[in-house]
Motif scaffolding. Structure first.
Motif, PDB file in Angstrom:
ATOM      1  N   TRP A 170      48.722  36.060  50.973  1.00  0.00           N
ATOM      2  CA  TRP A 170      49.169  36.315  49.755  1.00  0.00           C
ATOM      3  C   TRP A 170      50.280  37.239  49.587  1.00  0.00           C
ATOM      4  O   TRP A 170      51.663  37.150  49.198  1.00  0.00           O
ATOM      5  N   LEU A 171      50.212  38.471  50.512  1.00  0.00           N
ATOM      6  CA  LEU A 171      50.940  39.512  50.775  1.00  0.00           C
ATOM      7  C   LEU A 171      52.096  39.042  51.407  1.00  0.00           C
ATOM      8  O   LEU A 171      53.343  39.228  51.119  1.00  0.00           O
ATOM      9  N   PHE A 172      52.070  38.555  52.765  1.00  0.00           N
ATOM     10  CA  PHE A 172      53.018  38.180  53.657  1.00  0.00           C
ATOM     11  C   PHE A 172      53.489  37.065  53.670  1.00  0.00           C
ATOM     12  O   PHE A 172      54.656  36.679  54.171  1.00  0.00           O
ATOM     13  N   LEU A 173      52.681  35.984  53.579  1.00  0.00           N
ATOM     14  CA  LEU A 173      53.179  34.385  53.283  1.00  0.00           C
ATOM     15  C   LEU A 173      53.582  33.932  52.013  1.00  0.00           C
ATOM     16  O   LEU A 173      54.361  32.971  51.879  1.00  0.00           O
ATOM     17  N   ARG A 174      53.247  35.165  51.037  1.00  0.00           N
ATOM     18  CA  ARG A 174      53.499  34.400  49.603  1.00  0.00           C
ATOM     19  C   ARG A 174      53.030  33.070  49.236  1.00  0.00           C
ATOM     20  O   ARG A 174      53.550  32.494  48.435  1.00  0.00           O
ATOM     21  N   GLU A 175      51.611  32.899  49.994  1.00  0.00           N
ATOM     22  CA  GLU A 175      50.879  31.739  49.589  1.00  0.00           C
ATOM     23  C   GLU A 175      50.333  31.844  48.227  1.00  0.00           C
ATOM     24  O   GLU A 175      49.724  33.007  47.831  1.00  0.00           O
ATOM     25  N   ARG A 176      50.263  30.900  47.457  1.00  0.00           N
ATOM     26  CA  ARG A 176      49.393  30.923  46.329  1.00  0.00           C
ATOM     27  C   ARG A 176      48.139  30.646  46.543  1.00  0.00           C
ATOM     28  O   ARG A 176      47.659  29.616  46.958  1.00  0.00           O
ATOM     29  N   VAL A 177      47.057  31.550  46.150  1.00  0.00           N
ATOM     30  CA  VAL A 177      45.898  31.457  46.614  1.00  0.00           C
ATOM     31  C   VAL A 177      45.173  30.742  45.063  1.00  0.00           C
ATOM     32  O   VAL A 177      45.075  31.604  44.172  1.00  0.00           O
ATOM     33  N   ALA A 178      44.497  29.637  45.312  1.00  0.00           N
ATOM     34  CA  ALA A 178      43.806  28.971  43.971  1.00  0.00           C
ATOM     35  C   ALA A 178      42.650  29.515  43.645  1.00  0.00           C
ATOM     36  O   ALA A 178      41.873  30.225  44.714  1.00  0.00           O
ATOM     37  N   PRO A 179      42.174  29.586  42.576  1.00  0.00           N
ATOM     38  CA  PRO A 179      40.949  30.240  42.240  1.00  0.00           C
ATOM     39  C   PRO A 179      39.773  29.539  42.950  1.00  0.00           C
ATOM     40  O   PRO A 179      38.843  30.167  43.179  1.00  0.00           O
ATOM     41  N   ARG A 180      39.880  28.305  43.065  1.00  0.00           N
ATOM     42  CA  ARG A 180      38.812  27.346  44.148  1.00  0.00           C
ATOM     43  C   ARG A 180      38.566  28.114  45.513  1.00  0.00           C
ATOM     44  O   ARG A 180      37.644  28.442  45.851  1.00  0.00           O
ATOM     45  N   VAL A 181      39.701  28.512  46.196  1.00  0.00           N
ATOM     46  CA  VAL A 181      39.765  29.176  47.335  1.00  0.00           C
ATOM     47  C   VAL A 181      39.048  30.776  47.211  1.00  0.00           C
ATOM     48  O   VAL A 181      38.450  31.062  48.134  1.00  0.00           O
ATOM     49  N   TRP A 182      39.414  31.215  46.071  1.00  0.00           N
ATOM     50  CA  TRP A 182      38.965  32.549  45.932  1.00  0.00           C
ATOM     51  C   TRP A 182      37.288  32.543  45.765  1.00  0.00           C
ATOM     52  O   TRP A 182      36.628  33.531  45.973  1.00  0.00           O
ATOM     53  N   ALA A 183      36.889  31.527  44.970  1.00  0.00           N
ATOM     54  CA  ALA A 183      35.383  31.222  44.658  1.00  0.00           C
ATOM     55  C   ALA A 183      34.773  30.830  46.210  1.00  0.00           C
ATOM     56  O   ALA A 183      33.700  31.602  46.479  1.00  0.00           O
ATOM     57  N   GLY A 184      35.532  30.206  47.034  1.00  0.00           N
ATOM     58  CA  GLY A 184      34.976  29.987  48.110  1.00  0.00           C
ATOM     59  C   GLY A 184      34.847  31.165  48.951  1.00  0.00           C
ATOM     60  O   GLY A 184      34.019  31.552  49.747  1.00  0.00           O
ATOM     61  N   VAL A 185      35.958  32.204  49.128  1.00  0.00           N
ATOM     62  CA  VAL A 185      35.841  33.483  49.613  1.00  0.00           C
ATOM     63  C   VAL A 185      34.702  34.088  49.416  1.00  0.00           C
ATOM     64  O   VAL A 185      33.776  34.746  50.072  1.00  0.00           O
ATOM     65  N   ALA A 186      34.399  34.251  48.178  1.00  0.00           N
ATOM     66  CA  ALA A 186      33.288  34.960  47.470  1.00  0.00           C
ATOM     67  C   ALA A 186      31.987  34.562  48.060  1.00  0.00           C
ATOM     68  O   ALA A 186      31.032  35.107  48.475  1.00  0.00           O
ATOM     69  N   CYS A 187      31.794  33.256  48.030  1.00  0.00           N
ATOM     70  CA  CYS A 187      30.491  32.488  48.528  1.00  0.00           C
ATOM     71  C   CYS A 187      30.265  32.971  49.979  1.00  0.00           C
ATOM     72  O   CYS A 187      29.289  33.175  50.364  1.00  0.00           O
ATOM     73  N   ALA A 188      31.756  32.803  50.806  1.00  0.00           N
ATOM     74  CA  ALA A 188      31.423  33.058  52.117  1.00  0.00           C
ATOM     75  C   ALA A 188      31.046  34.622  52.300  1.00  0.00           C
ATOM     76  O   ALA A 188      30.192  34.762  53.259  1.00  0.00           O
ATOM     77  N   VAL A 189      31.427  35.319  51.640  1.00  0.00           N
ATOM     78  CA  VAL A 189      31.111  37.202  51.759  1.00  0.00           C
ATOM     79  C   VAL A 189      29.875  37.147  51.450  1.00  0.00           C
ATOM     80  O   VAL A 189      29.136  37.933  51.909  1.00  0.00           O
ATOM     81  N   LEU A 190      29.083  36.571  50.285  1.00  0.00           N
ATOM     82  CA  LEU A 190      27.973  36.753  49.814  1.00  0.00           C
ATOM     83  C   LEU A 190      26.798  36.123  50.935  1.00  0.00           C
ATOM     84  O   LEU A 190      25.932  36.612  51.069  1.00  0.00           O
TER      85      LEU A 190
END
Length: 294
Positions: free
Chosen positions: A99-119
């Protein structure tokens, strides 16, 4: 990432035979010999620009050289719980850096996936901590934790820089060049350690494992990762790094005789749910794809 976790787990016996930097030097040397023909520039590929050369060096320095040193040394100094919890931050770190360096739009579903992965990996780390003895922690555990945080940032940078490189270079050439840089970076240490090392005392099984480790770590996994990055956003690809500690744990259970309980199975389910959340196309995307085919 599954293959990465597998060879990380199976490389434990190698670390008992070879010093870490000698092992890294041998890995890059064997991998480089296997893909010398990948170094040649294809006719449809532009010459390397100064920026591309700089990115290739950073990709190898951060993703190959520093990541290996931070990871192996960090795990030695801290506990299994700390290592698992900290490494669970890789998907989130990739999403933030993309998001910071490539200016990619991170979809809410991806953030939810990240949260599941971390948990999921956090639960796995806590479960593994139940088997760990209290004596695993050392007085330098704080340094081990810092090194593991460094490994997380190195791995996240590796994913983001790799995405940038795939826009101009093919996966095979990227793989060969960053391996060549890894060999150059480790050669001074490798030669120094090899001078007094007793190679005759290395058993044949260790040499076979070294061959697999070298080809998997330097060639197969990097080529697969770079090929995938050509068509997948870095933030979405970062969720797949959750498979690294999962596959390492599974290899530990299946090949090294470690125990797998209910909490570990729940952790795997959460982590895989995160991958599905981030990668399975939404209904809108499926409708658009169907419309375009018509």
């Amino acid at each position: 990432m599954s293959l990465v976790g597998s060879y990380v787990a199976l490389s434990k016996p190698l670390a008992l035979v070879f010093p870490v930097l000698l092992l890294a030097w041998l890995r890059f040397g064997i991998g480089g010999a296997a893909m010398l023909h990948w170094l040649r520039r294809p006719a449809d590929e532009p010459p390397l620009s100064r920026q591309t050369r700089r990115l290739l060096f950073l990709e190898s320095f951060l993703g190959n050289f520093l990541f290996t040193l931070c990871m192996i040394t960090g795990v030695k100094l801290t506990t299994a719980v700390s290592a698992g919890v900290i490494m669970a931050a890789i998907p989130a770190a990739v999403a933030v850096l993309s998001w910071l360096f490539l200016r990619e739009r991170v979809a809410p579903r991806v953030w939810a996936g990240v949260a599941c992965a971390v948990l999921g990996i956090g639960l796995l780390a806590l479960a593994r901590g139940a088997w760990a003895s209290a004596g695993e922690a050392t007085s330098l555990a704080w340094l081990g934790n810092l090194l593991l945080i460094g490994a997380v940032l190195c791995e996240a940078s590796y994913a983001v820089i790799g995405k940038k490189l795939t826009g101009t270079l093919g996966p095979r050439r990227i793989t060969a060049i960053i391996n060549l840089w890894g060999f150059a970076l480790t050669t001074p240490f490798g030669l120094w350690l090899a001078w007094d090392f007793d190679f005759r005392g290395v058993p044949g099984s260790a040499w076979l494992l070294l061959l697999f480790y070298s080809l998997a770590a330097s060639m197969w996994t990097v080529w697969l990762w770079m090929t995938g990055l050509r068509s997948v956003p870095a933030a979405q690809a970062g969720v797949f790094t959750v498979l690294l500690p999962i596959s390492a744990a599974l290899v530990g259970v299946l090949a090294l005789g470690e125990h797998l309980g209910g909490l570990q199975l729940l952790a795997f389910a959460l982590a895989l749910a995160g991958v599905l959340l981030a990668t399975v196309p939404s209904r809108a995307a499926l409708r658009m794809g169907g419309a375009s085919r018509r």
